[in-house]
Scaffold this motif. Structure first.
Motif, PDB file in Angstrom:
ATOM      1  N   GLU A  48       0.830  -1.206   0.000  1.00 51.64           N
ATOM      2  CA  GLU A  48       0.000   0.000   0.000  1.00 51.64           C
ATOM      3  C   GLU A  48       0.869   1.264   0.000  1.00 51.64           C
ATOM      4  OE1 GLU A  48      -3.324   2.075   2.876  1.00 51.64           O
ATOM      5  OE2 GLU A  48      -3.084  -0.107   2.993  1.00 51.64           O
ATOM      6  N   THR A  49       1.894   1.259   0.859  1.00 48.36           N
ATOM      7  CA  THR A  49       2.820   2.405   0.911  1.00 48.36           C
ATOM      8  C   THR A  49       3.571   2.540  -0.404  1.00 48.36           C
ATOM      9  OG1 THR A  49       3.083   2.014   3.283  1.00 48.36           O
ATOM     10  CG2 THR A  49       4.701   3.461   2.243  1.00 48.36           C
ATOM     11  N   ARG A  76       2.540   1.802  -3.411  1.00 51.11           N
ATOM     12  CA  ARG A  76       1.657   2.439  -4.402  1.00 51.11           C
ATOM     13  C   ARG A  76       1.670   3.966  -4.239  1.00 51.11           C
ATOM     14  NH1 ARG A  76      -1.935  -0.783  -7.321  1.00 51.11           N
ATOM     15  NH2 ARG A  76      -1.979  -2.957  -6.620  1.00 51.11           N
ATOM     16  N   LYS A  77       1.588   4.402  -2.975  1.00 45.32           N
ATOM     17  CA  LYS A  77       1.593   5.843  -2.700  1.00 45.32           C
ATOM     18  C   LYS A  77       2.941   6.462  -3.066  1.00 45.32           C
ATOM     19  CE  LYS A  77      -1.693   5.444   1.125  1.00 45.32           C
ATOM     20  NZ  LYS A  77      -1.771   5.266   2.583  1.00 45.32           N
TER      21      LYS A  77
END
Length: 204
Positions: free
Chosen positions: A191-192, A194-195
């Protein structure tokens, strides 16, 4: 504003696939304190890193068996049960990598890995064949975070350093990439990631 990213480079261990020597060794050396001692004094991180640099397993084992003959079986178990140390892929990270490839992005891999165990890894995890190519430390005798391995990878794959972003779970390896003129992000979780990639206008 960050440079336009044309090339995305993935580390493998602890970014795309899980790695933990404790998995087989919790069975081989059940006592936790003894196991901890074994990894700090016999099959150490530094010892294993030399296989990533290209030393043959036979030589690595012989060296330790000479010093610790009573531990021969346990020393040989490190290579023998290596496949158990890589039990699964990180599906979220693999999905990001495959999404980038499917979207037409240029993706390669740069890894500290012993040459022969990487052959095994490719059989266990076929997605490792999807990127355009890979630099394996054990095949070229260089290891991260040595700036030379990043320069070699860029040269071999025709990467423009400032247009390249590197993803690694080890902060020293991230710093090595930056020292070679690359952009780089420290991997924590998919998730991190992707950011972090979105911050460089790399959408997955």
């Amino acid at each position: 504003m960050a440079a336009k990213i044309d090339h995305i480079v993935f580390d493998i261990g602890k970014v795309l696939i899980h790695y933990d020597p404790n998995i087989p060794f919790s069975r081989i050396i059940p006592d936790e304190e003894e196991r901890k001692w074994f990894f700090l004094n016999v099959c150490t991180h530094e010892w294993n890193l030399e296989q990533d640099r290209g030393r043959a397993w036979e030589d690595a084992e012989a060296l330790l068996i000479e010093e610790h003959p009573e531990r021969e079986e346990q020393i040989r178990a490190f290579r023998k049960y290596w496949h158990e140390m890589v039990p699964h892929a990180y599906d979220g990270s693999v999905a990001i990598m495959e999404g980038l490839i499917d979207g037409g992005r240029d993706v390669t891999m740069l890894t500290n890995f012993a040459a022969d165990t990487f052959v095994d890894a490719r059989k266990l995890f076929p997605f490792l064949d999807k990127p355009r190519g890979v630099t394996v430390s054990g095949e070229i005798g260089l290891i991260k975070p040595d700036v030379a391995i990043y320069e070699r990878h860029a040269r071999d794959f025709g990467l423009v350093p400032e247009a390249t972003i590197f993803i690694d779970d080890s902060y020293p390896n991230v710093e090595g990439a930056r020292a070679a003129g690359w952009q780089a992000v420290h991997f924590k979780d998919p998730e991190t990631l992707r950011k972090d990639l979105a911050g460089y206008a790399v959408e997955v």
